[in-house]
Design an enzyme around this catalytic site. Sequence first.
Site, PDB file in Angstrom:
ATOM      1  N   CYS A  28      78.090  21.755  62.803  1.00 33.43           N
ATOM      2  CA  CYS A  28      78.514  20.872  61.713  1.00 33.43           C
ATOM      3  C   CYS A  28      77.699  21.109  60.449  1.00 33.43           C
ATOM      4  O   CYS A  28      76.464  21.108  60.482  1.00 33.43           O
ATOM      5  CB  CYS A  28      78.357  19.424  62.177  1.00 33.43           C
ATOM      6  SG  CYS A  28      78.685  18.205  60.895  1.00 33.43           S
ATOM      7  N   CYS A  86      73.972  18.458  64.852  1.00 25.81           N
ATOM      8  CA  CYS A  86      74.910  19.181  65.717  1.00 25.81           C
ATOM      9  C   CYS A  86      75.062  20.627  65.224  1.00 25.81           C
ATOM     10  O   CYS A  86      75.194  20.863  64.025  1.00 25.81           O
ATOM     11  CB  CYS A  86      76.259  18.472  65.758  1.00 25.81           C
ATOM     12  SG  CYS A  86      76.117  16.780  66.355  1.00 25.81           S
ATOM     13  N   GLU A 129      81.263  12.430  50.098  1.00 20.82           N
ATOM     14  CA  GLU A 129      82.656  12.846  50.005  1.00 20.82           C
ATOM     15  C   GLU A 129      83.534  11.991  50.909  1.00 20.82           C
ATOM     16  O   GLU A 129      83.097  11.501  51.946  1.00 20.82           O
ATOM     17  CB  GLU A 129      82.774  14.320  50.416  1.00 20.82           C
ATOM     18  CG  GLU A 129      82.099  15.227  49.406  1.00 20.82           C
ATOM     19  CD  GLU A 129      81.959  16.673  49.861  1.00 20.82           C
ATOM     20  OE1 GLU A 129      82.027  17.552  49.000  1.00 20.82           O
ATOM     21  OE2 GLU A 129      81.785  16.926  51.059  1.00 20.82           O
ATOM     22  N   CYS A 135      87.145  18.766  59.022  1.00 22.88           N
ATOM     23  CA  CYS A 135      86.080  18.245  59.886  1.00 22.88           C
ATOM     24  C   CYS A 135      84.903  19.200  59.885  1.00 22.88           C
ATOM     25  O   CYS A 135      85.068  20.394  60.112  1.00 22.88           O
ATOM     26  CB  CYS A 135      86.546  18.159  61.343  1.00 22.88           C
ATOM     27  SG  CYS A 135      87.848  17.002  61.613  1.00 22.88           S
ATOM     28  N   CYS A 163      73.074  13.878  57.652  1.00 19.76           N
ATOM     29  CA  CYS A 163      73.116  13.326  59.006  1.00 19.76           C
ATOM     30  C   CYS A 163      71.911  13.854  59.768  1.00 19.76           C
ATOM     31  O   CYS A 163      71.540  15.021  59.628  1.00 19.76           O
ATOM     32  CB  CYS A 163      74.402  13.753  59.720  1.00 19.76           C
ATOM     33  SG  CYS A 163      74.553  13.039  61.379  1.00 19.76           S
ATOM     34  N   CYS A 186      89.314   9.311  55.246  1.00 12.30           N
ATOM     35  CA  CYS A 186      88.151   9.633  56.065  1.00 12.30           C
ATOM     36  C   CYS A 186      86.916   9.370  55.211  1.00 12.30           C
ATOM     37  O   CYS A 186      86.748  10.011  54.165  1.00 12.30           O
ATOM     38  CB  CYS A 186      88.266  11.111  56.466  1.00 12.30           C
ATOM     39  SG  CYS A 186      86.840  11.765  57.304  1.00 12.30           S
TER      40      CYS A 186
HETATM   41  N1  SAH Z   1      79.096  11.695  63.099  1.00 11.72           N
HETATM   42  C1  SAH Z   1      80.340  11.278  63.637  1.00 11.72           C
HETATM   43  C2  SAH Z   1      81.450  11.267  62.622  1.00 11.72           C
HETATM   44  C3  SAH Z   1      81.546  12.417  61.676  1.00 11.72           C
HETATM   45  S1  SAH Z   1      81.850  14.031  62.334  1.00 11.72           S
HETATM   46  C4  SAH Z   1      80.727  12.136  64.825  1.00 11.72           C
HETATM   47  O1  SAH Z   1      80.083  13.156  65.051  1.00 11.72           O
HETATM   48  O2  SAH Z   1      81.641  11.735  65.543  1.00 11.72           O
HETATM   49  C5  SAH Z   1      83.626  13.988  62.573  1.00 11.72           C
HETATM   50  C6  SAH Z   1      84.154  14.993  63.580  1.00 11.72           C
HETATM   51  O3  SAH Z   1      84.104  16.332  63.068  1.00 11.72           O
HETATM   52  C7  SAH Z   1      83.375  15.004  64.898  1.00 11.72           C
HETATM   53  O4  SAH Z   1      84.274  14.829  65.973  1.00 11.72           O
HETATM   54  C8  SAH Z   1      82.797  16.415  64.949  1.00 11.72           C
HETATM   55  O5  SAH Z   1      82.690  16.843  66.286  1.00 11.72           O
HETATM   56  C9  SAH Z   1      83.798  17.200  64.118  1.00 11.72           C
HETATM   57  N2  SAH Z   1      83.255  18.442  63.562  1.00 11.72           N
HETATM   58  C10 SAH Z   1      82.019  18.636  63.046  1.00 11.72           C
HETATM   59  N3  SAH Z   1      81.888  19.926  62.625  1.00 11.72           N
HETATM   60  C11 SAH Z   1      83.064  20.541  62.872  1.00 11.72           C
HETATM   61  C12 SAH Z   1      83.555  21.874  62.646  1.00 11.72           C
HETATM   62  N4  SAH Z   1      82.812  22.796  62.045  1.00 11.72           N
HETATM   63  N5  SAH Z   1      84.831  22.151  63.013  1.00 11.72           N
HETATM   64  C13 SAH Z   1      85.609  21.197  63.592  1.00 11.72           C
HETATM   65  N6  SAH Z   1      85.200  19.939  63.813  1.00 11.72           N
HETATM   66  C14 SAH Z   1      83.939  19.600  63.464  1.00 11.72           C
HETATM   67 FE1  SF4 Z   2      76.310  14.259  62.290  1.00 13.38          FE
HETATM   68 FE2  SF4 Z   2      78.060  16.257  62.100  1.00 13.38          FE
HETATM   69 FE3  SF4 Z   2      76.983  15.674  64.469  1.00 13.38          FE
HETATM   70 FE4  SF4 Z   2      78.785  13.992  63.357  1.00 13.38          FE
HETATM   71  S1  SF4 Z   2      79.150  16.098  64.050  1.00 13.38           S
HETATM   72  S2  SF4 Z   2      76.811  13.474  64.313  1.00 13.38           S
HETATM   73  S3  SF4 Z   2      78.250  14.259  61.179  1.00 13.38           S
HETATM   74  S4  SF4 Z   2      75.856  16.418  62.655  1.00 13.38           S
END
Ligand code: SAH
Ligand code: SF4
Length: 342
Positions: A120, A117, A93, A335, A113, A106
């Site tokens: 996420c 995290c 996406e 995000c 991934c 974006c």
């Molecule tokens: N993997 C990279 C880029 C993709 S994630 C990274 O982690 O930086 C992009 C952003 O979305 C990151 O800053 C992450 O902390 C944020 N993010 C992930 N899950 C989220 C959520 N449920 N609510 C708000 N931000 C989130």
């Molecule tokens: Fe991967 Fe989501 Fe963590 Fe970014 S925030 S590194 S996309 S698991």
Amino acid sequence: MSDSQDLKNFTENALVEWLDQYGAAPYRAGQILRWIYQRGAGSFSQMTDLSKDFRRSLSEQLVISNLNTEQVQASEDGSRKYLFRLKDGHHVESVLIPERDHWTLCISSQVGCAMGCAFCLTGRMGWVRNLEPSEIVNQVCAVRNDLSNPSALTNIVFMGMGEPLANYSSVIQAIRTLVGPNGLQFSSRRVTLSTAGLASKLDDLGQAVTVNLAVSLNAADNETRNKLMPINRTYPIEMLLSACRRFPLPSRRMITFEYVLIAGVNDRPADAEHLAKLLRPLRAKINLIPFNPYEGCDFEKPSENAILTFQKVLMDRHYTAIVRHSKGVDIGAACGQLGSRA
Ligand code: SAH
Ligand code: SF4
């Protein structure tokens, strides 16, 4: 055609070498790349300044790939989520975000991934596979083609699915195509890579390309960050921040630190104070992203009051700290909401 090579996976140097076998001069590589990236040629037959025989032999051995747009969803806030089907049936996406006078796109760097995290949704999918350089760049090509004014798409952020530094070589190659004079010609000041903090790759990144850096910090102490982001056990905060200090920044540029605010986890004023101290040695600005909820996740977004208090602590300490209410929440494009299907 299945063993044809994808022209969009060639670097310019590789194409120069490849063309050499046909006795073609090196400048032909740039000419062909400008046809596909700047003039949007989808076939060799359009490249009328190449001889017919040359075009035929190119088309017998190379394909000019595109992504298949399976769905476009429009949010009530003006953002749009594109769902692309890859050649092996997986999906990625991209999210198009309206700004005052331009669009930001974006883009994704992986299917799923591996970083896991806790907050996420993409992380929950696990890692499926890396995207090829062409699959990264084609997200931009497809969206640009869909816009009535393609030149209004000026900004690219690697903040979609995946950890860009875990797909390092493809991402570097894609960035070179995005900003290259024979590529898509984005300004390197308008391309941002966001990483969860693969500190070991940051030095290489800074040497390889000029790009804006965003770091997903999300906690100001190792105990909390270990719980939220397993990568912190390999590259704890001190190690990550010293890699950030070494990162070459053009004058007046700053590193953006992203901080997802989660109620009761990392949103106390004391966390903000700690964060302010941590970032003191850096040229840093801070994006506060209130947690975006999704089904099956126990975390919650803090109250508006807690968000503003957190922001104020940082502002009182002279940081630029912006609260980023994600766009596209209603279409699952915000995000951390990407990637319900692989
Ligand atoms: N993997 C990279 C880029 C993709 S994630 C990274 O982690 O930086 C992009 C952003 O979305 C990151 O800053 C992450 O902390 C944020 N993010 C992930 N899950 C989220 C959520 N449920 N609510 C708000 N931000 C989130
Ligand atoms: Fe991967 Fe989501 Fe963590 Fe970014 S925030 S590194 S996309 S698991």
